[in-house]
Scaffold this motif. Structure first.
Motif, mmCIF file in Angstrom:
data_model
loop_
_atom_site.group_PDB
_atom_site.id
_atom_site.type_symbol
_atom_site.label_atom_id
_atom_site.label_comp_id
_atom_site.label_asym_id
_atom_site.label_seq_id
_atom_site.Cartn_x
_atom_site.Cartn_y
_atom_site.Cartn_z
ATOM 1 N N PRO A 230 12.081 -3.233 9.328
ATOM 2 C CA PRO A 230 12.958 -3.902 8.370
ATOM 3 C C PRO A 230 12.208 -4.719 7.324
ATOM 4 O O PRO A 230 12.599 -4.745 6.157
ATOM 5 C CB PRO A 230 13.822 -4.811 9.267
ATOM 6 C CG PRO A 230 13.834 -4.129 10.588
ATOM 7 C CD PRO A 230 12.474 -3.524 10.729
ATOM 8 N N LEU A 231 11.132 -5.387 7.720
ATOM 9 C CA LEU A 231 10.363 -6.183 6.757
ATOM 10 C C LEU A 231 9.722 -5.304 5.691
ATOM 11 O O LEU A 231 9.788 -5.599 4.495
ATOM 12 C CB LEU A 231 9.281 -6.989 7.487
ATOM 13 C CG LEU A 231 9.743 -8.240 8.226
ATOM 14 C CD1 LEU A 231 8.623 -8.779 9.100
ATOM 15 C CD2 LEU A 231 10.202 -9.308 7.233
ATOM 16 N N THR A 232 9.100 -4.212 6.128
ATOM 17 C CA THR A 232 8.466 -3.308 5.170
ATOM 18 C C THR A 232 9.501 -2.716 4.223
ATOM 19 O O THR A 232 9.291 -2.631 3.015
ATOM 20 C CB THR A 232 7.725 -2.176 5.908
ATOM 21 O OG1 THR A 232 6.760 -2.739 6.808
ATOM 22 C CG2 THR A 232 7.009 -1.267 4.917
ATOM 23 N N PRO B 164 12.595 5.038 -7.746
ATOM 24 C CA PRO B 164 13.081 5.761 -6.569
ATOM 25 C C PRO B 164 13.179 4.866 -5.363
ATOM 26 O O PRO B 164 12.387 3.945 -5.186
ATOM 27 C CB PRO B 164 11.995 6.838 -6.355
ATOM 28 C CG PRO B 164 10.783 6.258 -6.981
ATOM 29 C CD PRO B 164 11.291 5.474 -8.164
ATOM 30 N N ARG B 165 14.173 5.118 -4.539
ATOM 31 C CA ARG B 165 14.328 4.328 -3.330
ATOM 32 C C ARG B 165 13.177 4.616 -2.377
ATOM 33 O O ARG B 165 12.684 5.723 -2.309
ATOM 34 C CB ARG B 165 15.653 4.667 -2.645
ATOM 35 C CG ARG B 165 16.856 4.267 -3.508
ATOM 36 C CD ARG B 165 18.135 4.599 -2.781
ATOM 37 N NE ARG B 165 19.282 4.236 -3.603
ATOM 38 C CZ ARG B 165 20.546 4.425 -3.217
ATOM 39 N NH1 ARG B 165 20.797 4.963 -2.034
ATOM 40 N NH2 ARG B 165 21.540 4.076 -4.017
ATOM 41 N N PRO B 166 12.781 3.620 -1.566
ATOM 42 C CA PRO B 166 11.637 3.803 -0.658
ATOM 43 C C PRO B 166 11.753 5.020 0.232
ATOM 44 O O PRO B 166 10.785 5.654 0.562
ATOM 45 C CB PRO B 166 11.640 2.492 0.158
ATOM 46 C CG PRO B 166 12.256 1.496 -0.771
ATOM 47 C CD PRO B 166 13.287 2.273 -1.568
ATOM 48 N N ARG B 167 12.989 5.377 0.657
ATOM 49 C CA ARG B 167 13.094 6.484 1.610
ATOM 50 C C ARG B 167 12.745 7.820 0.997
ATOM 51 O O ARG B 167 12.618 8.815 1.685
ATOM 52 C CB ARG B 167 14.499 6.534 2.201
ATOM 53 C CG ARG B 167 15.608 6.857 1.193
ATOM 54 C CD ARG B 167 16.928 7.089 1.929
ATOM 55 N NE ARG B 167 18.008 7.404 1.024
ATOM 56 C CZ ARG B 167 18.789 6.512 0.455
ATOM 57 N NH1 ARG B 167 18.594 5.230 0.696
ATOM 58 N NH2 ARG B 167 19.776 6.871 -0.354
ATOM 59 N N ARG B 168 12.614 7.886 -0.360
ATOM 60 C CA ARG B 168 12.286 9.139 -0.997
ATOM 61 C C ARG B 168 10.810 9.274 -1.339
ATOM 62 O O ARG B 168 10.412 10.219 -1.977
ATOM 63 C CB ARG B 168 13.094 9.272 -2.298
ATOM 64 C CG ARG B 168 14.602 9.347 -2.069
ATOM 65 C CD ARG B 168 15.324 9.402 -3.394
ATOM 66 N NE ARG B 168 16.764 9.420 -3.189
ATOM 67 C CZ ARG B 168 17.658 9.330 -4.166
ATOM 68 N NH1 ARG B 168 17.236 9.219 -5.415
ATOM 69 N NH2 ARG B 168 18.948 9.344 -3.920
ATOM 70 N N LEU B 169 10.004 8.309 -0.929
ATOM 71 C CA LEU B 169 8.577 8.370 -1.252
ATOM 72 C C LEU B 169 7.954 9.605 -0.633
ATOM 73 O O LEU B 169 8.274 10.003 0.482
ATOM 74 C CB LEU B 169 7.853 7.136 -0.687
ATOM 75 C CG LEU B 169 8.205 5.806 -1.345
ATOM 76 C CD1 LEU B 169 7.427 4.719 -0.652
ATOM 77 C CD2 LEU B 169 7.874 5.841 -2.816
ATOM 78 N N ARG B 170 7.032 10.208 -1.371
ATOM 79 C CA ARG B 170 6.268 11.316 -0.829
ATOM 80 C C ARG B 170 4.799 10.948 -0.858
ATOM 81 O O ARG B 170 4.252 10.653 -1.910
ATOM 82 C CB ARG B 170 6.516 12.587 -1.634
ATOM 83 C CG ARG B 170 7.960 13.029 -1.609
ATOM 84 C CD ARG B 170 8.112 14.424 -2.177
ATOM 85 N NE ARG B 170 7.513 15.422 -1.311
ATOM 86 C CZ ARG B 170 8.132 15.968 -0.267
ATOM 87 N NH1 ARG B 170 9.351 15.590 0.051
ATOM 88 N NH2 ARG B 170 7.542 16.885 0.456
ATOM 89 N N TYR C 224 0.822 -1.216 0.000
ATOM 90 C CA TYR C 224 0.000 0.000 0.000
ATOM 91 C C TYR C 224 0.853 1.261 0.000
ATOM 92 O O TYR C 224 0.490 2.281 -0.578
ATOM 93 C CB TYR C 224 -1.009 -0.054 1.149
ATOM 94 C CG TYR C 224 -0.792 0.867 2.317
ATOM 95 C CD1 TYR C 224 -1.194 2.198 2.269
ATOM 96 C CD2 TYR C 224 -0.216 0.402 3.496
ATOM 97 C CE1 TYR C 224 -1.010 3.040 3.359
ATOM 98 C CE2 TYR C 224 -0.034 1.232 4.581
ATOM 99 C CZ TYR C 224 -0.431 2.557 4.507
ATOM 100 O OH TYR C 224 -0.251 3.380 5.588
ATOM 101 N N ILE C 225 2.023 1.192 0.617
ATOM 102 C CA ILE C 225 2.933 2.336 0.548
ATOM 103 C C ILE C 225 3.489 2.483 -0.859
ATOM 104 O O ILE C 225 3.538 3.577 -1.424
ATOM 105 C CB ILE C 225 4.088 2.165 1.550
ATOM 106 C CG1 ILE C 225 3.558 2.189 2.986
ATOM 107 C CG2 ILE C 225 5.132 3.271 1.355
ATOM 108 C CD1 ILE C 225 4.583 1.763 4.013
ATOM 109 N N GLY C 226 3.900 1.349 -1.451
ATOM 110 C CA GLY C 226 4.476 1.375 -2.792
ATOM 111 C C GLY C 226 3.515 1.865 -3.851
ATOM 112 O O GLY C 226 3.914 2.467 -4.846
ATOM 113 N N THR D 105 7.991 -3.415 -4.535
ATOM 114 C CA THR D 105 6.600 -2.971 -4.691
ATOM 115 C C THR D 105 6.432 -1.503 -5.046
ATOM 116 O O THR D 105 5.319 -1.080 -5.364
ATOM 117 C CB THR D 105 5.811 -3.233 -3.389
ATOM 118 O OG1 THR D 105 6.412 -2.500 -2.310
ATOM 119 C CG2 THR D 105 5.804 -4.718 -3.030
ATOM 120 N N VAL D 106 7.494 -0.707 -4.995
ATOM 121 C CA VAL D 106 7.361 0.722 -5.261
ATOM 122 C C VAL D 106 7.000 0.969 -6.725
ATOM 123 O O VAL D 106 7.651 0.449 -7.634
ATOM 124 C CB VAL D 106 8.658 1.472 -4.925
ATOM 125 C CG1 VAL D 106 8.558 2.935 -5.361
ATOM 126 C CG2 VAL D 106 8.924 1.405 -3.437
#
Length: 223
Positions: free
Chosen positions: A160-162, A208-214, A100-102, A169-170
């Motif tokens: 860590p799992l997410t 994009p890497r997960p840490r950059r999600l907006r 759902y985040i991705g 999944t992004v």
């Protein structure tokens, strides 16, 4: 969520609260999840958070899924079975959270509350999340929610799992021009021209890497 409840070895902080509430009012676990989700959404108003499709889906789908799961999964008797349900529940929660985040359709109510408070107060996401989860855990425990080894395991493992599953999944929602720029930047110096097939391959790997999600205008660190 239903697996962790049936495992009866401890729930995550928000579910400790949900379970505690169910012990005092005649509502199903799923109904309480939905009601709490709506109440948390009301707290978004002064924080000026903007909900998305994923925000409302989070409320509705979670409420239905947990009640279906509880109706389907029988409470196990042996510790080994309960432990297996706990582990499976945490892992599947990590996968579901990454999906759902991705998808980047907006954070759930609880995640939006966290990012909104961080923006308004200037505090770090880590500090705000810790404060929220300790608060709901304490209230849930006082109401009779189950706290145990599963609570600790969830707190340690879910991040860590997410993060691990997010790499698969992004969804890359950048404009085509930005993706093309990323491809050009990744092209080795002195190399002239890239075959069309190779460009598509690089574009996929350049997500994009997960840490950059907006999400909803806020950085999402991590359900």
């Amino acid at each position: 969520m239903a697996m962790m409840i049936r495992g009866a070895l401890g729930l995550n902080p928000w579910d400790v609260l949900h379970q505690g509430v169910t012990r005092h009012i005649p509502l199903s676990f799923g109904a309480v999840v939905a009601v709490v989700g709506v109440l948390v959404l009301l707290a978004w108003i002064p924080l000026r958070q903007k909900p998305g499709l994923g925000t409302f889906a989070n409320v509705a789908v979670l409420a239905m899924a947990v009640d279906v799961g509880l109706a389907t999964i029988a409470p196990p008797e042996h510790l080994s079975s309960r432990s297996a349900l706990l582990v499976a529940g945490i892992v599947l929660n990590g996968i579901a959270g990454a999906l759902y985040i991705g998808a980047q359709f907006g954070p759930g109510p609880r995640d939006g509350l966290m990012t909104g408070l961080a923006e308004r107060t200037g505090a770090s996401i880590r500090l705000v999340r810790t404060a929220i989860e300790i608060s709901v855990l304490g209230v849930g425990f006082l109401l009779g929610g189950t706290v145990g080894i599963g609570t600790v395991a969830y707190a340690v493992g879910i991040g860590p799992l997410t993060q691990f599953f997010l790499r698969y999944t992004v969804v890359d929602i950048r404009p085509a021009s930005d993706r093309a720029a990323a491809v050009d930047a990744a092209e080795p110096r002195g190399h002239v021209g890239v075959p069309a097939g190779a460009v598509r391959s690089v574009e996929i790997s350049a997500a994009p890497r997960p840490r950059r999600l907006r999400l909803g205008g806020s950085l999402r660190s991590d359900r």
